[in-house]
Scaffold this active site. Sequence first.
Site, PDB file in Angstrom:
ATOM      1  N   GLY A  20     -64.857  19.180  71.435  1.00 42.10           N
ATOM      2  CA  GLY A  20     -63.855  18.929  71.988  1.00 42.10           C
ATOM      3  C   GLY A  20     -62.969  18.104  70.717  1.00 42.10           C
ATOM      4  O   GLY A  20     -63.623  17.934  69.350  1.00 42.10           O
ATOM      5  N   ALA A  21     -61.807  17.650  70.652  1.00 43.87           N
ATOM      6  CA  ALA A  21     -60.879  16.363  69.697  1.00 43.87           C
ATOM      7  C   ALA A  21     -61.102  17.279  69.313  1.00 43.87           C
ATOM      8  O   ALA A  21     -61.495  17.176  67.174  1.00 43.87           O
ATOM      9  CB  ALA A  21     -62.203  15.094  69.509  1.00 43.87           C
ATOM     10  N   HIS A  32     -59.775  19.790  66.087  1.00 42.62           N
ATOM     11  CA  HIS A  32     -58.991  19.354  64.643  1.00 42.62           C
ATOM     12  C   HIS A  32     -58.911  20.811  63.844  1.00 42.62           C
ATOM     13  O   HIS A  32     -59.556  22.619  64.211  1.00 42.62           O
ATOM     14  CB  HIS A  32     -59.284  18.918  63.635  1.00 42.62           C
ATOM     15  CG  HIS A  32     -61.086  18.831  63.812  1.00 42.62           C
ATOM     16  ND1 HIS A  32     -60.725  19.892  62.614  1.00 42.62           N
ATOM     17  CD2 HIS A  32     -61.628  18.372  64.009  1.00 42.62           C
ATOM     18  CE1 HIS A  32     -62.895  19.896  62.837  1.00 42.62           C
ATOM     19  NE2 HIS A  32     -63.211  18.766  63.608  1.00 42.62           N
ATOM     20  N   HIS A  91     -61.769  23.095  63.075  1.00 41.66           N
ATOM     21  CA  HIS A  91     -62.459  24.078  64.217  1.00 41.66           C
ATOM     22  C   HIS A  91     -61.631  25.511  64.736  1.00 41.66           C
ATOM     23  O   HIS A  91     -62.460  26.761  65.508  1.00 41.66           O
ATOM     24  CB  HIS A  91     -62.239  23.343  66.496  1.00 41.66           C
ATOM     25  CG  HIS A  91     -62.688  21.623  66.058  1.00 41.66           C
ATOM     26  ND1 HIS A  91     -62.427  20.884  66.641  1.00 41.66           N
ATOM     27  CD2 HIS A  91     -64.816  21.885  66.098  1.00 41.66           C
ATOM     28  CE1 HIS A  91     -63.652  19.849  66.520  1.00 41.66           C
ATOM     29  NE2 HIS A  91     -64.782  20.509  66.194  1.00 41.66           N
ATOM     30  N   GLY A 143     -69.973  25.644  61.688  1.00 42.02           N
ATOM     31  CA  GLY A 143     -68.732  25.496  60.580  1.00 42.02           C
ATOM     32  C   GLY A 143     -70.221  24.757  59.667  1.00 42.02           C
ATOM     33  O   GLY A 143     -70.775  23.772  59.911  1.00 42.02           O
ATOM     34  N   GLU A 144     -70.059  24.867  58.395  1.00 39.73           N
ATOM     35  CA  GLU A 144     -70.914  24.684  57.328  1.00 39.73           C
ATOM     36  C   GLU A 144     -71.221  22.838  56.787  1.00 39.73           C
ATOM     37  O   GLU A 144     -71.806  22.078  56.559  1.00 39.73           O
ATOM     38  CB  GLU A 144     -71.134  25.468  55.951  1.00 39.73           C
ATOM     39  CG  GLU A 144     -71.678  27.159  55.890  1.00 39.73           C
ATOM     40  CD  GLU A 144     -71.337  27.646  54.828  1.00 39.73           C
ATOM     41  OE1 GLU A 144     -70.659  26.925  53.277  1.00 39.73           O
ATOM     42  OE2 GLU A 144     -72.159  28.477  55.104  1.00 39.73           O
ATOM     43  N   ASP A 155     -71.662  21.246  59.574  1.00 39.06           N
ATOM     44  CA  ASP A 155     -72.733  20.140  59.915  1.00 39.06           C
ATOM     45  C   ASP A 155     -74.202  21.481  59.472  1.00 39.06           C
ATOM     46  O   ASP A 155     -74.672  22.456  60.002  1.00 39.06           O
ATOM     47  CB  ASP A 155     -73.241  20.432  61.120  1.00 39.06           C
ATOM     48  CG  ASP A 155     -72.086  19.133  62.378  1.00 39.06           C
ATOM     49  OD1 ASP A 155     -72.030  18.180  61.972  1.00 39.06           O
ATOM     50  OD2 ASP A 155     -70.828  19.568  62.654  1.00 39.06           O
ATOM     51  N   GLN A 203     -77.573  21.742  61.261  1.00 35.02           N
ATOM     52  CA  GLN A 203     -77.055  22.318  62.645  1.00 35.02           C
ATOM     53  C   GLN A 203     -77.192  23.691  62.347  1.00 35.02           C
ATOM     54  O   GLN A 203     -78.361  24.757  63.466  1.00 35.02           O
ATOM     55  CB  GLN A 203     -75.745  21.521  63.628  1.00 35.02           C
ATOM     56  CG  GLN A 203     -75.844  22.150  64.895  1.00 35.02           C
ATOM     57  CD  GLN A 203     -74.595  21.975  65.241  1.00 35.02           C
ATOM     58  OE1 GLN A 203     -74.762  21.107  65.906  1.00 35.02           O
ATOM     59  NE2 GLN A 203     -73.331  21.934  64.870  1.00 35.02           N
ATOM     60  N   LEU A 250     -63.072  22.947  56.321  1.00 35.80           N
ATOM     61  CA  LEU A 250     -62.683  22.968  55.962  1.00 35.80           C
ATOM     62  C   LEU A 250     -62.042  21.162  55.848  1.00 35.80           C
ATOM     63  O   LEU A 250     -62.598  20.389  56.291  1.00 35.80           O
ATOM     64  CB  LEU A 250     -61.370  23.528  57.077  1.00 35.80           C
ATOM     65  CG  LEU A 250     -60.239  23.907  56.789  1.00 35.80           C
ATOM     66  CD1 LEU A 250     -59.942  24.843  56.672  1.00 35.80           C
ATOM     67  CD2 LEU A 250     -58.994  23.368  58.464  1.00 35.80           C
TER      68      LEU A 250
END
Length: 283
Positions: A31-32, A34, A37, A149-150, A152, A155, A178
């Site tokens: 969530g949160a 942007h 995401h 996303g890269e 992380d 991860q 991004l």
Amino acid sequence: MQVFREKAPLIEAIQKVKSEGMSIGLVPTMGALHDGHLSLVDHATSSTDQVVVSIFVNPTQFDNKEDLEKYPRNLEKDIELLQTRFPDLWIFSPTATDLYGEVITSQVFNFDGLESVMEGKYRNGHFDGVGTVVKHLFDVVQPNKAFFGEKDYQQLQIIRKLVEQTASKVEIVGCPILREKSGLARSSRNERLTDEIREKAAFIYSTLKKAKNLFGTESADFVTNWVENEFQNQDKLNLEYFEIADADNLKKINEKEKGKKYRAFIAVYAENIRLIDNIALDN
């Protein structure tokens, strides 16, 4: 748009679309939301038929209770943001007990050492929590592709290892970082930064870019020492770690080898807010 608060009706809906030959894409989030995401959702919608965005603040990946409590949450705002751009999206926002069951705890994983360096070194049990929640999400959503996303990057490599170890058929898609206009990597945590600190935090990416240039002619140790010295002059930014590692196995390097791919990884406290970033060193 459909919002699923429990896994049972989502599972039923997924079985239906899969029986019609449609592919499922999963974008896991806490969530949160942007633009970072949203870029993942863009990738997902362009390559799968039905996209599921999970919005779930996963308690088992936080080793700091205060960090968990302060993590930004605004489900209504997130839904409104997604609905504006992706009206056919499905959102999965379960409770912890619905997703985990009555016992909310992490499975213990061995990711061949990927989990014990950098973020794993500084955040006890973090990647056990990540692996556990992603495994639960994969079990529920049964995606053909999942998008991460890269930013992380560690991860991302761990999720790839999870898929390998569990013989999962999910294709893991890594998506580019991004950034804000200043170069700061987009993150939900950025919303907690004051305007002053947000401006200063742009120093993180500018330093990574300079480190990349230095790495073309200097050793990893030289670049690491240079970065550490640069942060000593920053009064609002506290460097936790900077490492140059093999892009595949994340092992810290001693010497460069021809044909290998490397990345630089960094974690910085902007006052009391922890920010991470990374950059490829071979392109």
